[in-house]
Design an enzyme around this catalytic site. Structure first.
Site, mmCIF file in Angstrom:
data_model
loop_
_atom_site.group_PDB
_atom_site.id
_atom_site.type_symbol
_atom_site.label_atom_id
_atom_site.label_comp_id
_atom_site.label_asym_id
_atom_site.label_seq_id
_atom_site.Cartn_x
_atom_site.Cartn_y
_atom_site.Cartn_z
ATOM 1 N N ASP A 84 50.277 33.252 10.054
ATOM 2 C CA ASP A 84 50.217 31.886 9.508
ATOM 3 C C ASP A 84 49.239 30.924 10.530
ATOM 4 O O ASP A 84 49.239 31.596 11.539
ATOM 5 C CB ASP A 84 51.898 31.724 9.397
ATOM 6 C CG ASP A 84 51.885 30.032 9.164
ATOM 7 O OD1 ASP A 84 51.468 29.701 8.266
ATOM 8 O OD2 ASP A 84 52.941 29.222 9.995
ATOM 9 N N ASP B 54 49.806 26.920 11.045
ATOM 10 C CA ASP B 54 50.411 25.790 11.446
ATOM 11 C C ASP B 54 51.708 26.265 12.429
ATOM 12 O O ASP B 54 52.790 26.850 11.611
ATOM 13 C CB ASP B 54 50.814 24.817 10.429
ATOM 14 C CG ASP B 54 49.821 24.292 9.689
ATOM 15 O OD1 ASP B 54 48.713 23.701 10.485
ATOM 16 O OD2 ASP B 54 49.489 24.154 8.617
HETATM 17 C C1 BG6 Z 1 51.710 24.523 5.791
HETATM 18 C C2 BG6 Z 1 52.453 23.810 6.593
HETATM 19 O O1 BG6 Z 1 50.894 25.443 7.030
HETATM 20 O O2 BG6 Z 1 50.483 23.808 5.113
HETATM 21 C C3 BG6 Z 1 53.034 22.597 5.935
HETATM 22 O O3 BG6 Z 1 53.398 24.368 7.120
HETATM 23 C C4 BG6 Z 1 52.017 21.784 5.090
HETATM 24 O O4 BG6 Z 1 53.782 21.813 6.760
HETATM 25 C C5 BG6 Z 1 51.079 22.893 4.300
HETATM 26 O O5 BG6 Z 1 52.617 21.029 4.018
HETATM 27 C C6 BG6 Z 1 50.068 22.186 3.426
HETATM 28 O O6 BG6 Z 1 49.157 21.684 4.428
HETATM 29 P P1 BG6 Z 1 48.069 20.470 4.106
HETATM 30 O O7 BG6 Z 1 46.972 20.533 5.233
HETATM 31 O O8 BG6 Z 1 47.220 21.272 2.888
HETATM 32 O O9 BG6 Z 1 48.481 19.127 3.505
HETATM 33 MG MG MG Z 2 53.869 27.764 9.843
#
Ligand code: BG6
Ligand code: MG
Length: 220
Positions: free
Chosen positions: A8, A10
């Site tokens: 993963d 984030d």
């Molecule tokens: C995930 C995060 O990796 O990505 C979430 O944990 C986030 O918090 C999701 O909402 C979507 O991300 P983005 O950058 O497309 O808004």
């Molecule tokens: Mg994560």
């Protein structure tokens, strides 16, 4: 044998989980909803639009905004978030990540990315690690957010390995569920991830030695 490790992004590779929280917090306040870090656990691994729906539900405002207004709120959140990404540099990798990526590569095991973030490619570039991955699942093609296994299965398919030959690494409850549902071995980073096959307190403990020992100890 272990053929791939799927990460993963984030909250595992870099601390953007906190930046997502700050951006949603600001947008939610503007519509009279307060979110805290405890509630935020439920947003980790959840797509942008699904996150907004969860926030609206949390604030008792489900169904009060039109599709257009929802899109505007999500766009605003992303603008805040992207602004905060400007602070990311090659020094923003979480502790131990650079070493574990290098050691996995040296062991000839493939490395994949399973992030539902549409910002993932830009973040990898900012961190200077876009070449560390053999395959990154394309978030724009994913229909079901974690805990659905879709993105982890897409990563395994792109790496050309079977899920049973791979392990996944996550910081979110929904992400651990997704790895398990894919039939992969799961590693959870942080507290509250009771369903992970291996639970670690921080990325500092995420070493190649620790991953190979876990793989050797698996029971299925
Ligand atoms: C995930 C995060 O990796 O990505 C979430 O944990 C986030 O918090 C999701 O909402 C979507 O991300 P983005 O950058 O497309 O808004
Ligand atoms: Mg994560």
């Amino acid at each position: 044998t272990l053929k791939a490790v799927v990460f993963d992004l984030d909250g595992v590779i870099t601390d953007t989980a906190h930046l997502h929280f700050l951006a949603w917090h600001a947008v939610a306040e503007e519509i009279g909803i307060t979110i805290d870090e405890v509630f935020n656990e439920q947003l980790k691994g959840i797509s942008r639009m699904d996150s907004l729906q969860r926030i609206l539900k949390h604030g008792g405002k489900e169904g009060t905004f039109s599709d257009e207004q929802c899109l505007a709120l999500a766009t605003k959140k992303n603008a805040f978030y992207v602004q905060s990404l400007a602070s990311l540099t090659e020094d923003s990798l979480l502790p131990g990540i650079r070493d574990v990526l290098a050691d996995i590569r040296t062991a000839n095991v493939k490395i994949g990315l399973a992030s539902v973030s549409l910002n993932a490619p830009g973040i990898l570039r900012a961190l200077g690690i876009q070449h560390a991955f053999d395959f990154c699942a394309d978030a724009s093609l994913i229909i079901c957010s974690k805990p659905d296994p879709e993105i982890f299965l897409a990563a395994c398919a792109g790496l050309n390995v079977r899920p049973e030959e791979a392990m996944g690494i996550e910081d979110a409850p929904a992400g651990v569920e997704a790895i398990n549902a894919a039939g992969m071995l799961s590693v959870g980073i942080g507290s509250g991830l009771n369903h992970a096959g291996l639970q670690l307190d921080s990325t500092r403990e995420l070493t190649w030695k620790c991953l190979t020992e876990f793989w050797a100890s698996r029971t299925y």
